[in-house]
Scaffold this active site. Structure first.
Site, mmCIF file in Angstrom:
data_model
loop_
_atom_site.group_PDB
_atom_site.id
_atom_site.type_symbol
_atom_site.label_atom_id
_atom_site.label_comp_id
_atom_site.label_asym_id
_atom_site.label_seq_id
_atom_site.Cartn_x
_atom_site.Cartn_y
_atom_site.Cartn_z
ATOM 1 N N ASP A 1 0.867 -1.187 0.000
ATOM 2 C CA ASP A 1 0.000 0.000 0.000
ATOM 3 C C ASP A 1 0.904 1.238 0.000
ATOM 4 O O ASP A 1 2.116 1.122 0.207
ATOM 5 C CB ASP A 1 -0.914 0.022 1.240
ATOM 6 C CG ASP A 1 -1.827 1.257 1.257
ATOM 7 O OD1 ASP A 1 -2.431 1.557 0.213
ATOM 8 O OD2 ASP A 1 -1.919 1.942 2.301
ATOM 9 N N SER A 2 0.289 2.400 -0.200
ATOM 10 C CA SER A 2 1.070 3.640 -0.167
ATOM 11 C C SER A 2 1.532 3.984 1.244
ATOM 12 O O SER A 2 2.423 4.807 1.416
ATOM 13 C CB SER A 2 0.212 4.788 -0.695
ATOM 14 O OG SER A 2 -0.915 4.970 0.151
ATOM 15 N N TYR B 1 -0.576 8.160 -2.773
ATOM 16 C CA TYR B 1 -0.618 7.785 -4.192
ATOM 17 C C TYR B 1 -1.753 8.530 -4.914
ATOM 18 O O TYR B 1 -1.726 8.692 -6.124
ATOM 19 C CB TYR B 1 -0.888 6.283 -4.335
ATOM 20 C CG TYR B 1 0.316 5.372 -4.171
ATOM 21 C CD1 TYR B 1 1.572 5.858 -3.824
ATOM 22 C CD2 TYR B 1 0.169 4.004 -4.366
ATOM 23 C CE1 TYR B 1 2.646 4.997 -3.663
ATOM 24 C CE2 TYR B 1 1.246 3.135 -4.224
ATOM 25 C CZ TYR B 1 2.482 3.629 -3.869
ATOM 26 O OH TYR B 1 3.538 2.782 -3.727
ATOM 27 N N GLY B 2 -2.776 8.910 -4.127
ATOM 28 C CA GLY B 2 -4.009 9.438 -4.725
ATOM 29 C C GLY B 2 -3.825 10.622 -5.656
ATOM 30 O O GLY B 2 -4.623 10.819 -6.568
ATOM 31 N N CYS C 1 -4.507 -1.536 -1.944
ATOM 32 C CA CYS C 1 -4.617 -0.118 -2.265
ATOM 33 C C CYS C 1 -5.501 -0.023 -3.505
ATOM 34 O O CYS C 1 -5.171 -0.601 -4.550
ATOM 35 C CB CYS C 1 -3.219 0.417 -2.552
ATOM 36 S SG CYS C 1 -3.180 2.097 -3.162
ATOM 37 N N ASN C 2 -6.621 0.652 -3.371
ATOM 38 C CA ASN C 2 -7.547 0.777 -4.508
ATOM 39 C C ASN C 2 -6.890 1.538 -5.654
ATOM 40 O O ASN C 2 -7.048 1.177 -6.821
ATOM 41 C CB ASN C 2 -8.809 1.525 -4.080
ATOM 42 C CG ASN C 2 -9.620 0.752 -3.064
ATOM 43 O OD1 ASN C 2 -10.631 0.166 -3.402
ATOM 44 N ND2 ASN C 2 -9.176 0.732 -1.815
ATOM 45 N N GLU D 1 -2.803 8.790 8.314
ATOM 46 C CA GLU D 1 -1.332 8.714 8.349
ATOM 47 C C GLU D 1 -0.769 9.461 9.565
ATOM 48 O O GLU D 1 0.344 9.184 10.006
ATOM 49 C CB GLU D 1 -0.713 9.277 7.061
ATOM 50 C CG GLU D 1 -0.906 8.384 5.837
ATOM 51 C CD GLU D 1 -0.070 7.106 5.878
ATOM 52 O OE1 GLU D 1 0.963 7.057 6.562
ATOM 53 O OE2 GLU D 1 -0.491 6.122 5.228
ATOM 54 N N CYS E 1 -11.046 3.301 -0.321
ATOM 55 C CA CYS E 1 -9.596 3.491 -0.149
ATOM 56 C C CYS E 1 -9.252 2.754 1.132
ATOM 57 O O CYS E 1 -10.001 2.846 2.121
ATOM 58 C CB CYS E 1 -9.284 4.983 -0.016
ATOM 59 S SG CYS E 1 -7.638 5.346 0.642
ATOM 60 N N HIS F 1 -7.273 3.232 3.447
ATOM 61 C CA HIS F 1 -7.085 4.043 4.653
ATOM 62 C C HIS F 1 -8.416 4.304 5.378
ATOM 63 O O HIS F 1 -8.434 4.468 6.596
ATOM 64 C CB HIS F 1 -6.477 5.410 4.299
ATOM 65 C CG HIS F 1 -5.001 5.388 4.025
ATOM 66 N ND1 HIS F 1 -4.475 4.866 2.880
ATOM 67 C CD2 HIS F 1 -3.946 5.834 4.763
ATOM 68 C CE1 HIS F 1 -3.148 4.999 2.910
ATOM 69 N NE2 HIS F 1 -2.813 5.584 4.042
HETATM 70 N N1 DGL Z 1 -4.769 3.444 0.461
HETATM 71 C C1 DGL Z 1 -4.830 3.839 -0.872
HETATM 72 C C2 DGL Z 1 -6.066 3.409 -1.616
HETATM 73 O O1 DGL Z 1 -6.669 2.414 -1.225
HETATM 74 C C3 DGL Z 1 -4.197 5.115 -1.343
HETATM 75 C C4 DGL Z 1 -4.266 6.330 -0.478
HETATM 76 C C5 DGL Z 1 -3.277 7.344 -1.000
HETATM 77 O O2 DGL Z 1 -2.086 7.062 -0.876
HETATM 78 O O3 DGL Z 1 -3.706 8.364 -1.563
HETATM 79 O O4 DGL Z 1 -6.450 3.981 -2.600
#
Ligand code: DGL
Length: 255
Positions: A6-7, A38-39, A69-70, A147, A179, A181
């Site tokens: 994941d990110s 990552y978003g 991570c989606n 985070e 997501c 998170h």
């Molecule tokens: N946890 C991630 C997801 O499921 C990405 C969150 C991020 O890094 O922006 O999309």
């Protein structure tokens, strides 16, 4: 051995489901905190990162990779499957279960900007929610809050109000936590939003899919966690977010 990426800390919401359902397999998790979030990253950057993380996990003996991570799933899972010979399990916003749950015909989808812009995401909505009123919303502050280990309080409530008010006004009765998170904010969301709203999170379903894969490595319950960011902060978050998890946590100096 099961590899999970994941990110950042978000994938721990999937790791805890996998550990609950599969107590006897070694797990290695990497949070790419040096590149989190990552978003808001470009598709090329997200792909490059997921390849680097996957290479590390394969070197360490992973037989299956869970893209927890989606955003990375939507952007990179096709390329990962085409490039590597091992199985990948990805996660996508749970549009299908949400469509089955709604009574009002309006659903909300909370996800990252990268996920909501993805072609794969549009296919998912077209396939399962064609006849529904779908309201989408990127929630970058949710990722920042998780985070930072902030799961309740004024800032969380303000972010919830900002991201969900349109959905509530439009009578959405199902909200997808799209997501990895966001499940850590589920208690706060449940407290803040009307009782009729139900939440969809796909962590447990991902764990069931992982369980269907037979792995050849001998049983071992070790959980090793790596972060490309500072490991002390990550250890503190692991304790806060997954208190019952016994894991070692180290820094991974990936370029
Ligand atoms: N946890 C991630 C997801 O499921 C990405 C969150 C991020 O890094 O922006 O999309």
């Amino acid at each position: 051995m099961i590899g999970i990426i994941d990110s950042g800390v978000g994938g721990l919401s999937v790791l805890r489901e996998i550990r609950a359902q599969i107590p006897d397999q070694a797990i290695i998790y990497i949070g790419d905190n040096a590149w989190c979030p990552y978003g808001n990253k470009s598709y090329d950057e997200i792909r490059e990162r997921t390849f680097a993380l996957t290479d590390f996990l394969i070197d360490r003996g992973a037989e299956i990779i869970v893209v927890a991570c989606n955003s990375a799933t939507i952007v990179a899972i096709g390329a990962l499957r085409a490039h590597y010979p091992l199985p990948f399990i990805g996660m996508e916003p749970g549009v299908k279960p949400a469509a089955a749950l709604t009574r009002t015909g309006t659903i909300g989808i909370l996800a990252t900007e990268a996920s909501l812009a993805g072609e794969k995401f549009h296919h998912l909505v077209a396939k399962h929610a064609r006849d529904l009123h779908v309201i989408t919303r990127p929630c970058p502050r949710f990722v920042e809050l998780v985070e930072a280990g902030i799961l309740s309080g004024q800032n969380v409530e303000a972010a919830i109000d900002e991201y969900t008010s349109d959905m509530i006004t439009a009578d959405a009765d199902v909200i997808i936590l799209g997501c990895s998170h966001y499940p850590f904010l589920r208690p706060a969301l449940e407290n803040r939003l009307p009782d009729q709203v139900r939440f969809v999170d796909t962590g447990a379903a991902i764990a069931r899919r992982v369980k269907q894969h037979l792995l050849t490595t001998p049983p071992h319950s070790s959980t090793e966690i790596f972060t490309t960011g500072p490991s002390q902060n990550f250890s503190r978050l692991v304790e806060l977010l997954t208190p019952s998890l016994k894991a070692t946590c180290s820094h991974l100096p990936l370029p």
